[in-house]
Write a protein that holds these residues in place. Structure first.
Motif, mmCIF file in Angstrom:
data_model
loop_
_atom_site.group_PDB
_atom_site.id
_atom_site.type_symbol
_atom_site.label_atom_id
_atom_site.label_comp_id
_atom_site.label_asym_id
_atom_site.label_seq_id
_atom_site.Cartn_x
_atom_site.Cartn_y
_atom_site.Cartn_z
ATOM 1 N N GLU A 165 -16.838 56.946 23.424
ATOM 2 C CA GLU A 165 -17.380 57.942 24.369
ATOM 3 C C GLU A 165 -18.391 57.349 25.338
ATOM 4 O OE1 GLU A 165 -18.378 62.006 23.604
ATOM 5 O OE2 GLU A 165 -17.090 62.018 21.846
ATOM 6 N N GLU A 222 -27.135 49.629 14.874
ATOM 7 C CA GLU A 222 -27.026 51.090 14.746
ATOM 8 C C GLU A 222 -28.436 51.665 14.694
ATOM 9 O OE1 GLU A 222 -24.890 53.730 14.818
ATOM 10 O OE2 GLU A 222 -26.704 54.851 14.336
ATOM 11 N N LYS A 223 -28.688 52.625 15.559
ATOM 12 C CA LYS A 223 -30.071 53.135 15.653
ATOM 13 C C LYS A 223 -30.482 53.948 14.423
ATOM 14 C CE LYS A 223 -29.287 57.463 18.080
ATOM 15 N NZ LYS A 223 -29.463 58.273 19.230
ATOM 16 N N GLY A 283 -11.711 62.595 20.360
ATOM 17 C CA GLY A 283 -12.158 61.297 20.870
ATOM 18 C C GLY A 283 -11.998 60.149 19.894
ATOM 19 N N MET A 284 -11.629 60.447 18.635
ATOM 20 C CA MET A 284 -11.608 59.348 17.657
ATOM 21 C C MET A 284 -10.518 58.324 17.974
ATOM 22 S SD MET A 284 -12.556 60.987 13.974
ATOM 23 C CE MET A 284 -11.316 62.266 13.967
ATOM 24 N N ARG A 295 -16.399 63.387 8.539
ATOM 25 C CA ARG A 295 -17.338 62.516 9.238
ATOM 26 C C ARG A 295 -18.663 62.469 8.494
ATOM 27 N NH1 ARG A 295 -16.299 61.296 14.505
ATOM 28 N NH2 ARG A 295 -17.698 59.610 13.953
ATOM 29 N N ALA A 329 -16.159 53.751 17.265
ATOM 30 C CA ALA A 329 -15.804 52.704 18.233
ATOM 31 C C ALA A 329 -16.492 51.383 17.872
ATOM 32 C CB ALA A 329 -16.198 53.143 19.645
ATOM 33 N N GLU A 369 -12.787 66.537 10.945
ATOM 34 C CA GLU A 369 -12.258 66.288 12.290
ATOM 35 C C GLU A 369 -10.829 65.774 12.164
ATOM 36 O OE1 GLU A 369 -14.870 63.939 14.789
ATOM 37 O OE2 GLU A 369 -16.622 65.105 14.188
ATOM 38 N N GLY A 370 -10.053 65.962 13.230
ATOM 39 C CA GLY A 370 -8.635 65.597 13.167
ATOM 40 C C GLY A 370 -8.299 64.390 14.021
HETATM 41 C C1 FAD Z 1 -18.596 68.421 16.096
HETATM 42 C C2 FAD Z 1 -17.583 67.469 16.654
HETATM 43 C C3 FAD Z 1 -16.254 67.632 16.321
HETATM 44 C C4 FAD Z 1 -15.310 66.733 16.811
HETATM 45 N N1 FAD Z 1 -14.003 66.878 16.431
HETATM 46 C C5 FAD Z 1 -13.124 65.899 16.752
HETATM 47 C C6 FAD Z 1 -11.807 65.933 16.228
HETATM 48 O O1 FAD Z 1 -11.413 66.858 15.505
HETATM 49 N N2 FAD Z 1 -10.969 64.902 16.540
HETATM 50 C C7 FAD Z 1 -11.378 63.845 17.329
HETATM 51 O O2 FAD Z 1 -10.587 62.922 17.553
HETATM 52 N N3 FAD Z 1 -12.610 63.826 17.858
HETATM 53 C C8 FAD Z 1 -13.490 64.797 17.579
HETATM 54 N N4 FAD Z 1 -14.747 64.756 18.089
HETATM 55 C C9 FAD Z 1 -15.104 63.659 19.009
HETATM 56 C C10 FAD Z 1 -15.326 62.379 18.220
HETATM 57 O O3 FAD Z 1 -16.144 62.630 17.114
HETATM 58 C C11 FAD Z 1 -15.971 61.333 19.119
HETATM 59 O O4 FAD Z 1 -15.229 61.240 20.310
HETATM 60 C C12 FAD Z 1 -16.020 59.964 18.466
HETATM 61 O O5 FAD Z 1 -16.774 59.997 17.288
HETATM 62 C C13 FAD Z 1 -16.629 58.968 19.442
HETATM 63 O O6 FAD Z 1 -16.872 57.764 18.768
HETATM 64 P P1 FAD Z 1 -17.955 56.743 19.331
HETATM 65 O O7 FAD Z 1 -17.994 55.622 18.371
HETATM 66 O O8 FAD Z 1 -17.675 56.478 20.757
HETATM 67 O O9 FAD Z 1 -19.329 57.548 19.314
HETATM 68 P P2 FAD Z 1 -20.156 58.082 18.074
HETATM 69 O O10 FAD Z 1 -19.268 58.410 16.945
HETATM 70 O O11 FAD Z 1 -21.031 59.138 18.636
HETATM 71 O O12 FAD Z 1 -21.053 56.841 17.646
HETATM 72 C C14 FAD Z 1 -22.087 56.332 18.445
HETATM 73 C C15 FAD Z 1 -23.042 55.592 17.525
HETATM 74 O O13 FAD Z 1 -23.978 54.870 18.307
HETATM 75 C C16 FAD Z 1 -25.279 55.047 17.753
HETATM 76 N N5 FAD Z 1 -26.239 54.841 18.854
HETATM 77 C C17 FAD Z 1 -26.454 55.648 19.919
HETATM 78 N N6 FAD Z 1 -27.375 55.095 20.740
HETATM 79 C C18 FAD Z 1 -27.733 53.919 20.180
HETATM 80 C C19 FAD Z 1 -28.638 52.897 20.566
HETATM 81 N N7 FAD Z 1 -29.346 52.966 21.697
HETATM 82 N N8 FAD Z 1 -28.767 51.803 19.758
HETATM 83 C C20 FAD Z 1 -28.046 51.708 18.605
HETATM 84 N N9 FAD Z 1 -27.179 52.668 18.195
HETATM 85 C C21 FAD Z 1 -27.014 53.752 18.974
HETATM 86 C C22 FAD Z 1 -25.253 56.460 17.209
HETATM 87 O O14 FAD Z 1 -26.249 56.651 16.226
HETATM 88 C C23 FAD Z 1 -23.836 56.534 16.645
HETATM 89 O O15 FAD Z 1 -23.776 56.075 15.312
HETATM 90 C C24 FAD Z 1 -15.709 65.667 17.666
HETATM 91 C C25 FAD Z 1 -17.049 65.532 18.036
HETATM 92 C C26 FAD Z 1 -17.982 66.409 17.530
HETATM 93 C C27 FAD Z 1 -19.419 66.227 17.918
#
Ligand code: FAD
Length: 353
Positions: A249, A36-37, A261-262, A106, A17, A50-51
């Motif tokens: 998320e 990014e932490k 969630g991607m 990933r 995201a 992941e899909g």
């Molecule tokens: C094992 C697993 C399998 C999955 N399989 C699928 C799938 O097949 N298909 C699908 O669509 N989705 C899948 N998902 C869900 C999907 O991976 C997530 O919904 C998606 O990555 C969310 O993206 P995001 O950017 O919101 O969060 P994230 O990808 O979690 O990224 C958040 C980022 O913020 C950083 N961060 C956190 N706190 C701080 C802070 N205080 N300061 C600075 N940086 C910070 C973290 O280090 C991280 O890099 C899966 C999830 C998991 C765990």
């Protein structure tokens, strides 16, 4: 929160995201800084497969990236065949002429989606500050990933000589409310199970044993294991009192049915930047374009949890007999008039909203 092209726009979190938001902002003429932490984007991921599913938001997420001018430098693999296993029914193969998924990996390895989005973001001039968590006052977009654990996931990744294939495990003996999966792609495998906390007891071993029994494969002792959780929350704040937008998320954006969630992460980032660039109301954009998908998936999840294994088998059998199973999934994910009525009833019963 007033945002202009003359001052950097700060994003907390460099996952799918946050990186997407940075890229969209830069392309719209703004100067994003992503905090990014960890020491790299994708650092907390495990090279798992992941899909990007093709039924909730768009039938071709890869084309969607292209439409958004994001080069497809990451590796991906379309998958149009899934074999589903059960305890007490024969296995079912569901095939469509179009892919159900575009698999990606990933993590921070070259070719993985996180790594390549990071590389592209940097190449167009996004600033990324690693190992840094800024004070919240300076942040405009929060993309820090899952906050609250609504569902859990455990798994292993390992190398294998088996051919590419995708299996889904809907065995009641593993989980009644979740599912297991095995994806093999190009010599690498991800075996994983998504579940609710109440079912956590020995769940990964149950999946491993079922996998050995059904597929007669050897699972290596030295596989890399991982465990994580996901946030699904239609009611999570989308904008805070100071106008900060929550995407991915961090904003509770998820597919309630299977935890994909991607696509939600990318789409919520897209609407956040649209709201900045065109002075549109983020909450309204979300309400129109993402919340209906979430409501449909929430309803589907509720129904899924009511099904016993035999009923799940019957649904898979129907999909298997259809020439266009993907279209059925896409139809079920639409927030149709019938679904709206059902959601109203469910909301009355469970007070969801
Ligand atoms: C094992 C697993 C399998 C999955 N399989 C699928 C799938 O097949 N298909 C699908 O669509 N989705 C899948 N998902 C869900 C999907 O991976 C997530 O919904 C998606 O990555 C969310 O993206 P995001 O950017 O919101 O969060 P994230 O990808 O979690 O990224 C958040 C980022 O913020 C950083 N961060 C956190 N706190 C701080 C802070 N205080 N300061 C600075 N940086 C910070 C973290 O280090 C991280 O890099 C899966 C999830 C998991 C765990």
């Amino acid at each position: 929160m007033k945002l202009s092209k003359h001052t950097p726009i700060k994003i907390q979190g460099g996952g799918i995201a946050g990186l997407s938001a940075g890229i969209f902002l830069k392309q719209a003429g703004y100067d994003p800084i992503i905090y990014e932490k960890n020491k790299a984007c994708g650092f907390s991921r495990h090279g798992d497969i992941e899909g990007l599913e093709t039924w909730n938001f768009c039938s071709n997420p890869i084309d969607f990236f292209t439409q958004l001018n994001i080069p497809i430098d990451f590796n991906f693999k379309p998958e149009n065949k899934i074999t589903v296993h059960f305890d007490n029914s024969p296995s079912v193969q569901i095939v469509d002429k179009n892919p159900f998924f575009y698999f990606v990996k990933r993590g921070m390895e070259k070719g993985n989606i996180d790594k390549e989005l990071q590389t592209f973001a940097l190449s167009i001039g996004c600033e990324i500050r690693f190992e840094y968590t800024p004070e919240i006052e300076h942040i405009s977009i929060i993309a820090t990933g899952s906050k609250k654990a609504n569902a859990y996931i455990q798994g292993i990744t390992f190398d294998t000589q088996l051919p590419d294939q995708t299996y889904l495990f809907l065995n009641d003996s593993i989980t009644k409310t979740g599912y297991g999966y095995l994806v093999i792609w190009d010599g690498q495998a991800t075996l994983s199970v998504a579940y609710k906390k109440s079912e956590s007891q020995d769940i990964l071993n149950k999946l491993k044993n079922k996998c050995k029994e059904k597929l007669e494969i050897d699972l290596p002792e030295n596989a890399n294991s991982f465990a994580s959780y996901g946030s699904f929350d239609i009611n999570a704040p989308k904008v805070d009192n100071d106008g900060r937008m929550f995407i991915g998320e961090a904003g509770g954006f998820q597919d309630y049915l299977f935890g994909f969630g991607m696509n939600s992460a990318i789409h919520s980032a897209y609407y956040a930047i649209k709201s900045i660039a065109h002075s549109e109301d983020y909450k309204l954009l979300i309400k129109k374009n993402i919340i209906p998908h979430m409501k449909a998936s929430l309803l589907n999840r509720y129904l899924f949890e009511k099904l016993n294994e035999k009923q799940k088998y019957n649904i898979c059998k129907q999909l298997s007999n259809s020439t266009q199973p993907l279209q059925i999934l896409q139809k079920q994910s639409n927030y149709t008039f019938k679904k709206k009525l059902m959601f109203k009833l469910l909301n009355r019963k469970l007070n969801i909203l």
